[in-house]
Design an enzyme around this catalytic site. Structure first.
Site, PDB file in Angstrom:
ATOM      1  N   HIS A 253       8.704  36.547  -2.672  1.00  0.00           N
ATOM      2  CA  HIS A 253       8.499  35.380  -1.810  1.00  0.00           C
ATOM      3  C   HIS A 253       9.049  34.119  -2.488  1.00  0.00           C
ATOM      4  O   HIS A 253       9.815  33.359  -1.880  1.00  0.00           O
ATOM      5  CB  HIS A 253       7.010  35.227  -1.516  1.00  0.00           C
ATOM      6  CG  HIS A 253       6.663  34.058  -0.661  1.00  0.00           C
ATOM      7  ND1 HIS A 253       6.421  34.157   0.687  1.00  0.00           N
ATOM      8  CD2 HIS A 253       6.509  32.734  -0.959  1.00  0.00           C
ATOM      9  CE1 HIS A 253       6.137  32.968   1.179  1.00  0.00           C
ATOM     10  NE2 HIS A 253       6.182  32.085   0.196  1.00  0.00           N
ATOM     11  N   GLU A 254       8.657  33.888  -3.727  1.00  0.00           N
ATOM     12  CA  GLU A 254       9.108  32.680  -4.422  1.00  0.00           C
ATOM     13  C   GLU A 254      10.599  32.736  -4.720  1.00  0.00           C
ATOM     14  O   GLU A 254      11.272  31.693  -4.749  1.00  0.00           O
ATOM     15  CB  GLU A 254       8.299  32.464  -5.704  1.00  0.00           C
ATOM     16  CG  GLU A 254       6.802  32.286  -5.484  1.00  0.00           C
ATOM     17  CD  GLU A 254       6.437  31.202  -4.474  1.00  0.00           C
ATOM     18  OE1 GLU A 254       7.239  30.247  -4.303  1.00  0.00           O
ATOM     19  OE2 GLU A 254       5.373  31.301  -3.848  1.00  0.00           O
ATOM     20  N   HIS A 257      12.483  31.224  -1.886  1.00  0.00           N
ATOM     21  CA  HIS A 257      12.572  29.765  -2.018  1.00  0.00           C
ATOM     22  C   HIS A 257      13.614  29.381  -3.068  1.00  0.00           C
ATOM     23  O   HIS A 257      14.458  28.508  -2.844  1.00  0.00           O
ATOM     24  CB  HIS A 257      11.219  29.194  -2.452  1.00  0.00           C
ATOM     25  CG  HIS A 257      10.175  29.152  -1.387  1.00  0.00           C
ATOM     26  ND1 HIS A 257      10.331  28.462  -0.211  1.00  0.00           N
ATOM     27  CD2 HIS A 257       8.929  29.701  -1.335  1.00  0.00           C
ATOM     28  CE1 HIS A 257       9.237  28.579   0.528  1.00  0.00           C
ATOM     29  NE2 HIS A 257       8.372  29.334  -0.131  1.00  0.00           N
ATOM     30  N   GLU A 283      10.562  28.151   4.147  1.00  0.00           N
ATOM     31  CA  GLU A 283       9.653  29.284   4.288  1.00  0.00           C
ATOM     32  C   GLU A 283      10.335  30.452   4.986  1.00  0.00           C
ATOM     33  O   GLU A 283      10.008  31.614   4.730  1.00  0.00           O
ATOM     34  CB  GLU A 283       8.401  28.849   5.048  1.00  0.00           C
ATOM     35  CG  GLU A 283       7.251  29.847   4.994  1.00  0.00           C
ATOM     36  CD  GLU A 283       6.670  30.032   3.595  1.00  0.00           C
ATOM     37  OE1 GLU A 283       5.955  31.031   3.375  1.00  0.00           O
ATOM     38  OE2 GLU A 283       6.941  29.186   2.707  1.00  0.00           O
TER      39      GLU A 283
END
Length: 488
Positions: A253-254, A257, A283
């Site tokens: 997830h990170e 980003h 996001e």
């Protein structure tokens, strides 16, 4: 001449903002606990410097005189103007007080969360809310307070528009969840998952998904996050000895980003458009990496083999069962650990509560009770302790009111992107099954990531997909995927 002066000034301002961001990264990762008070003063001092630069009357003079020559210059001017108008509306002393109090509140939140004691944190949170209301009033110029704060994260969006979109999501999400929870459930992982081995595999996954560690690093934090831009983009993750998915999917997830920031055109570095277009678009990158790609049944088959090699027996016999385990839908309390089907219901709860807090319809003293009542209504289970409820997220402690709805907006954007990606890449499923992300990442970079904030959020998605964003593709994707996994 005015344009060159304007961008040079903005570049220096952004460089200082990156330094301030590094202070925040340090506070979350390695700062000694006893330094909290001093760090609050450092953050307040940096905010005063940044506010003075953003509201400098010279910026207003340059803006009045500038004539952009092309699309890039127009975008740079648009972003500088937005920051200038915001800064000139918010008094410098208020900006500094917010920076100081939220820095202190971050430590207070962590301590209260560890102690499961919302009452200990409530007075500090009340300070934060009061300051954010004051800031919103300065920004709104008589308009909606929450909308004014929302512009920091999703420029151009309104709470009314988001409420309509979220209202369209809720019925189909709830219906899908109820059908899934009535079906036979997949097995859970068992085995031994040492922290060192989890972190080794997290790094492997990060690099597989395109994270350039020569311009980044991975550390541990209570709440995983990504920070920085361009040549210095850092992420954090966390580990759980019984749940390696927590580490792996938080990391992916990170990385979504972080790789977005790393892929922005280097010509835009340290400029107003040298970052993500909006938090919703940001996001969308973390969610499409984590969910549509990394939680796909195809990629789960590859992950199954790698985890067996790393950890041994997993308590799951086949790759097909493992894919169901990866996508397990079960009642839970923690937003960041929630499955795809229920995740947005967690976000909608926070969206409604924080709107009420900013409007003054809900006071901090009643927040825990309101949270628990709403959670029971939405999920059918009682919250047993504050760390699983109102204290689980860091966002309100650091003043990020208006941020939460961008998580669901990001899911909506990701659904649109994945629909377009799958149509363009007929071999996508076979690639994912072999652990090959090359084509998927190469699809995203030129269509979305390289452009940074050249366009606003909704226009960035329209440019990437050819269509304005809508919730339909996300809902269709979820129903198809989970219908197949659960035999619905």
């Amino acid at each position: 001449m005015s344009y060159d002066a304007l961008v040079a000034h903005a570049r220096q301002t952004q460089a200082l903002a990156e330094v301030a961001g590094r202070l925040g990264w340090d506070q979350e990762t390695v700062m000694p606990r006893g330094a909290a008070g001093q760090r609050a003063e450092e953050m307040a001092a940096m905010e005063q410097v940044l506010h003075a630069r953003r509201s400098d009357p010279l910026v207003g003079d340059w803006l009045a005189a500038v004539t952009p020559a092309d699309e890039v210059e127009a975008a740079q001017v648009r972003e500088i103007r937005r920051a200038y108008e915001r800064a000139t509306r918010v008094p410098a002393d208020l900006a500094a007080r917010i920076a100081r109090v939220t820095s202190l509140a971050q430590g207070d939140w962590a301590a209260a969360r560890a102690a499961d004691d919302f009452a200990a944190f409530a007075p500090r949170l009340a300070e934060v809310v009061a300051l954010k209301r004051e800031e919103a009033a300065a920004l709104a110029s008589g308009g909606d307070l929450y909308d004014a704060l929302l512009q920091d994260y999703e420029p151009g969006a309104t709470a009314t528009e988001l409420e309509a979109m979220f209202g369209a999501l809720r019925p189909r999400l709830v219906a899908l969840r109820d059908r899934i929870l009535g079906a036979p459930q997949p097995p859970v992982l068992t085995g031994s998952f040492p922290e060192a081995a989890q972190l080794e595999m997290a790094q492997e996954l990060a690099e597989l998904f395109g994270y350039d560690l020569s311009r980044g690093r991975i550390d541990k934090a209570v709440h995983p996050f990504s920070s920085g831009s361009g040549a210095d983009v850092r992420i954090t993750t966390r580990t759980d000895p019984t749940d390696p998915f927590n580490c792996f999917y938080s990391t992916i997830h990170e990385v979504g980003h972080a790789t977005y920031e790393q892929q922005v055109d280097p010509a835009y570095a340290l400029s107003p458009i040298g970052r993500g277009a909006s938090m919703g678009v940001h996001e969308s990158q973390s969610r499409i990496y984590e969910n549509q790609l990394a939680r796909s049944p195809a990629f789960a088959k590859w992950l199954f083999g790698r985890m067996q090699a790393k950890f041994g027996a997993l308590g799951v016999d086949t790759a097909q069962e493992f894919a169901r385990t990866v996508n397990r839908v079960t009642p839970g309390f923690i937003r960041t650990e929630s499955d795809e089907v229920q995740y947005n219901l967690h976000v909608l709860l926070r969206f409604d509560l924080e709107r009420a807090l900013i409007a003054g319809d809900l006071e901090v003293a009643n927040l825990e009770e309101a949270w628990n009542a709403r959670f029971f209504k939405d999920f059918g289970v009682k919250v047993p302790k504050a760390s699983l409820g109102v204290l689980q997220d860091v966002h309100w402690s650091v003043g990020l009111f208006g941020y939460f709805p961008t998580y669901t907006l990001g899911n909506v954007y990701a659904g649109c992107l994945y629909q377009a990606m799958a149509a363009d890449l007929p071999d996508l499923e076979a690639d994912l099954a072999s652990g090959d992300l090359t084509a998927a990442l190469a699809w995203l970079r030129p269509r979305l990531q390289v452009h940074g904030a050249l366009r606003d959020g909704a226009e960035t998605l329209r440019h990437a997909t050819g269509h304005p964003p809508t919730e339909g593709p996300l809902l269709d994707y979820l129903e198809a995927k989970f219908g197949a996994l659960y035999g619905l």
